[in-house]
Scaffold this active site. Structure first.
Site, PDB file in Angstrom:
ATOM      1  N   PRO A 166       0.436   6.382  -7.140  1.00 15.33           N
ATOM      2  CA  PRO A 166       0.991   6.968  -5.905  1.00 15.33           C
ATOM      3  C   PRO A 166       0.028   7.981  -5.285  1.00 15.33           C
ATOM      4  CG  PRO A 166       2.563   7.074  -7.715  1.00 15.33           C
ATOM      5  CD  PRO A 166       1.253   6.675  -8.302  1.00 15.33           C
ATOM      6  N   ASP A 194      -1.621 -12.548  12.098  1.00 10.29           N
ATOM      7  CA  ASP A 194      -0.643 -11.739  11.360  1.00 10.29           C
ATOM      8  C   ASP A 194      -0.355 -10.424  12.052  1.00 10.29           C
ATOM      9  OD1 ASP A 194      -1.994 -12.372   8.073  1.00 10.29           O
ATOM     10  OD2 ASP A 194      -0.590 -13.463   9.320  1.00 10.29           O
ATOM     11  N   GLU A 235       4.498   7.775 -17.439  1.00 13.71           N
ATOM     12  CA  GLU A 235       4.337   8.864 -16.465  1.00 13.71           C
ATOM     13  C   GLU A 235       3.064   8.710 -15.643  1.00 13.71           C
ATOM     14  OE1 GLU A 235       6.191  11.220 -14.991  1.00 13.71           O
ATOM     15  OE2 GLU A 235       7.428   9.922 -16.252  1.00 13.71           O
ATOM     16  N   ARG A 251      -4.282 -14.510   0.160  1.00 10.15           N
ATOM     17  CA  ARG A 251      -3.964 -15.334   1.339  1.00 10.15           C
ATOM     18  C   ARG A 251      -5.028 -15.230   2.416  1.00 10.15           C
ATOM     19  NH1 ARG A 251      -1.835 -12.727   5.500  1.00 10.15           N
ATOM     20  NH2 ARG A 251      -0.499 -14.418   6.247  1.00 10.15           N
TER      21      ARG A 251
HETATM   22  C1  4FV Z   1       2.288   3.005  -7.675  1.00 11.14           C
HETATM   23  C2  4FV Z   1       2.434   3.038  -6.278  1.00 11.14           C
HETATM   24  C3  4FV Z   1       3.180   3.651  -8.647  1.00 11.14           C
HETATM   25  C4  4FV Z   1       3.215   5.688 -11.203  1.00 11.14           C
HETATM   26  C5  4FV Z   1       3.344   5.942 -12.641  1.00 11.14           C
HETATM   27  C6  4FV Z   1       3.238   3.598 -12.295  1.00 11.14           C
HETATM   28  C7  4FV Z   1       3.546   4.247 -11.004  1.00 11.14           C
HETATM   29  C8  4FV Z   1       3.157   4.645 -13.320  1.00 11.14           C
HETATM   30  N1  4FV Z   1       1.203   2.290  -7.963  1.00 11.14           N
HETATM   31  N2  4FV Z   1       1.425   2.301  -5.746  1.00 11.14           N
HETATM   32  N3  4FV Z   1       3.388   3.626  -5.539  1.00 11.14           N
HETATM   33  N4  4FV Z   1       2.749   3.645  -9.951  1.00 11.14           N
HETATM   34  O1  4FV Z   1       4.226   4.169  -8.291  1.00 11.14           O
HETATM   35  O2  4FV Z   1       0.692   1.873  -6.768  1.00 11.14           O
HETATM   36  O3  4FV Z   1       1.859   4.634 -13.817  1.00 11.14           O
END
Ligand code: 4FV
Length: 278
Positions: free
Chosen positions: A88, A167, A115, A152
């Protein structure tokens, strides 16, 4: 051919990639997907891949050793390799990024879980990318979203009859409304223009509806739009239909068609005037 290498504790989660277009793309050797379960590189006797965070705190973190060992054990890349960490905290994934990655030889996705990651794992990544501002239980779904969006765009993956060119987002405008048979569904008519066979007018209608939809739903995209000269009259109409669109007028006022300069012709009295004046 593009190769996707996925480092994950749950390779079985990727079954959706064995369906439909992506399945055919793999059969046609346009796309290759391989999985590495980095638990196989765990060094502790209990094959631990996660541990508690230093300094306390909730949840478990992925340990560096198994992931470093897995990356170091990858075969020599075929073509340019890009290692991607999904989290994130990463740059939000957009169509532009999908287009850029579709040019690579191999994309390696490191899927997090629990986590998150030990910070030193970030050293392995060329890029850190997020699929959106929300928290998932793992990076697997994010990896599948990115694999789908990139695959794609690989020539030949979307059969002849489909092209990624039109698109949404690929022209930084939202896609225009589309209809298929029946022309009348429970009294809901397909717009006449689409039944007219008048391709130039249909093309103009579609451009107008893409612009209208983008102004109303995603005004944040408007600044990235490349307006074309033929958009000027369409935008003038849209302003009459949605006065708030006038707020962006500066973005296309340079497209205002200059009044046709009247050519001095023999029978044109005006020119006569000037001729006489000499
Ligand atoms: C995430 C997102 C995401 C965070 C902790 C997986 C999680 C655990 N990955 N975009 N939004 N990952 O939430 O790519 O590692």
């Amino acid at each position: 051919m593009i190769q996707f290498t996925v480092l994950t504790l749950f390779p079985e989660m990727f079954a959706p990639l064995q369906e439909s277009i992506l399945k055919r793309a793999q059969e046609a050797k346009l796309v290759k997907v391989q999985f590495v379960n980095f638990r196989d590189y765990a060094i502790s006797k209990h094959k631990n891949v996660d541990d508690i965070p230093y300094g306390g705190g909730v949840g478990m973190l992925l340990k560096p050793e198994p992931i470093f060992a897995a990356i170091r054990d990858l075969p020599k890349p075929c073509g340019r390799r890009k290692v991607i960490l999904m989290s994130p905290q990463g740059e939000v994934f957009r169509q532009e990024k999908a287009k850029e990655w579709a040019e690579e030889g191999e994309l390696v996705f490191i899927c997090g879980h629990y986590e998150g990651f030990d910070e030193r794992i970030r050293e392995l990544a060329d890029e850190e990318v997020s699929i959106g501002d929300y928290v998932l239980t793992g990076g697997e779904l994010a990896a599948m979203v990115m694999i789908d969006a990139v695959a794609r765009l690989v020539p030949g993956v979307l059969g002849e009859d489909a092209s990624a060119e039109e698109d949404s987002h690929s022209i930084s405008l939202l896609e225009y409304p589309q209809y298929t048979r029946p022309a009348d569904f429970e009294g809901r008519q397909v717009p006449e223009i689409l039944l007219s066979g008048h391709h130039a007018l249909i093309k103009r209608w579609r451009r107008k509806e893409s612009l209208r939809r983008t102004f109303s739903r995603r005004p944040d995209l408007i600044n990235a739009v490349t307006f074309r000269p033929e958009d000027y009259s369409i935008l003038e109409e849209l302003i009459l239909e949605h006065e708030e669109i006038a707020a962006w007028q500066d973005l296309w006022k340079h497209l205002c068609p200059r009044p046709k300069r009247r050519r001095k012709s023999s029978h044109n009295p005006a020119s006569k005037l000037s001729e006489d004046s000499h």
